[in-house]
Design an enzyme around this catalytic site. Structure first.
Site, short mmCIF file in Angstrom:
data_model
loop_
_atom_site.label_atom_id
_atom_site.label_comp_id
_atom_site.label_asym_id
_atom_site.label_seq_id
_atom_site.Cartn_x
_atom_site.Cartn_y
_atom_site.Cartn_z
CG ASN A 115 7.10 11.84 11.08
OD1 ASN A 115 8.07 11.50 11.75
ND2 ASN A 115 7.21 12.55 9.96
CE LYS A 121 0.68 3.60 10.29
NZ LYS A 121 0.99 3.94 8.90
CG ASP A 129 0.44 1.67 2.09
OD1 ASP A 129 0.47 2.85 2.47
OD2 ASP A 129 -0.33 1.28 1.20
CB SER A 130 -2.41 -0.30 6.82
OG SER A 130 -2.25 0.99 7.37
P1 IMP Z 1 -1.48 4.33 6.27
O1 IMP Z 1 -1.13 4.75 4.89
O2 IMP Z 1 -0.98 2.98 6.60
O3 IMP Z 1 -1.11 5.32 7.33
O4 IMP Z 1 -3.07 4.21 6.36
C1 IMP Z 1 -3.92 4.54 5.32
C2 IMP Z 1 -5.31 4.79 5.82
O5 IMP Z 1 -5.96 3.54 6.07
C3 IMP Z 1 -5.44 5.57 7.11
O6 IMP Z 1 -5.41 6.96 6.86
C4 IMP Z 1 -6.79 5.12 7.60
O7 IMP Z 1 -7.80 5.81 6.92
C5 IMP Z 1 -6.83 3.67 7.16
N1 IMP Z 1 -6.33 2.79 8.24
C6 IMP Z 1 -5.18 2.08 8.24
N2 IMP Z 1 -5.04 1.40 9.40
C7 IMP Z 1 -6.13 1.71 10.13
C8 IMP Z 1 -6.56 1.34 11.44
O8 IMP Z 1 -5.90 0.60 12.19
N3 IMP Z 1 -7.74 1.86 11.84
C9 IMP Z 1 -8.50 2.68 11.08
N4 IMP Z 1 -8.14 3.09 9.88
C10 IMP Z 1 -6.97 2.60 9.39
#
Ligand code: IMP
Length: 198
Positions: A12, A16, A73-74
């Site tokens: 959501n 992204k 996932d990042s």
């Molecule tokens: P998600 O699970 O992919 O939404 O991201 C996990 C966490 O990684 C986020 O809550 C951020 O703390 C960090 N993160 C992932 N991508 C980025 C980015 O592009 N900039 C800054 N923090 C990021």
């Protein structure tokens, strides 16, 4: 190139969703977010790797909707912290997830560390209703700053000095960041994989 009708994004996060729709629009006739399909679920990220978590989320939504589903996932990996916060990036300082508190914890853990090398990693998975899975990943490299710089972006962006941009992601415009970001690169890799399909 085969154009599939529909794709649902298991997220959501507005930033992204716009980026994914822009880059993958040529491969799918309709791309939906969860809210556009009136889906409101919390999917637990129980995996030990970005790839496992991306697949868990995409598979869940694909099984729920009967549509191909995409998830990313990042997170941030810091060399001097042996890859932490890694898959725990969102909840580094505990739950509920809070970027200000995560950034404070990161600054504290990095006190006195001379090696400040770090990278953001993104793994994107598409799961199809027939069980087929495609994954692609992307990385972007930089250094952890000693203080917050800029207010753009989200998460750890103000503490991440990008080697490509020569400034923090917190000071970059979204166009500048997307051109070199882990997610941008993972999406470009995914695009290559999709365009090679018959
Ligand atoms: P998600 O699970 O992919 O939404 O991201 C996990 C966490 O990684 C986020 O809550 C951020 O703390 C960090 N993160 C992932 N991508 C980025 C980015 O592009 N900039 C800054 N923090 C990021």
């Amino acid at each position: 190139m085969k154009k599939i009708n529909e794709l649902i994004i298991a997220s959501n996060n507005k930033h992204k969703i716009i980026e994914i729709k822009d880059i993958l629009g040529e491969f799918f006739k309709n791309i939906y977010s969860l809210s556009e399909k009136n889906i409101n679920v919390e999917i637990e990220e129980t995996g030990k790797t970005f790839e496992e978590n991306a697949i868990i989320k995409a598979k869940y939504i694909s099984e729920l909707t009967g549509l191909p589903a995409l998830s990313d996932d990042s997170g941030l990996e810091v060399e001097a912290l042996n890859g932490a916060p890694g898959v725990y990036s969102a909840r580094y300082a505990g739950e509920p997830s809070n970027s200000d508190i995560n950034n404070k914890k990161l600054l504290k853990e990095m006190q006195g560390k001379s090696n400040r090398n770090a990278n953001f990693t993104s793994v994107i998975a598409i799961c199809y209703p027939n069980g087929k899975i495609i994954t692609a990943n992307g990385k972007t490299y930089g250094k952890i700053l000693t203080e917050l710089q800029g207010e753009n972006g989200f998460g750890y962006d103000p503490l991440f000095y990008s080697n490509d941009l020569k400034k923090s992601f917190g000071l970059a415009t979204s166009e500048e960041k997307n051109a070199v970001s882990h997610r941008g690169r993972a999406l470009q890799n995914l695009k290559e994989i999709l365009s090679k399909r018959k």
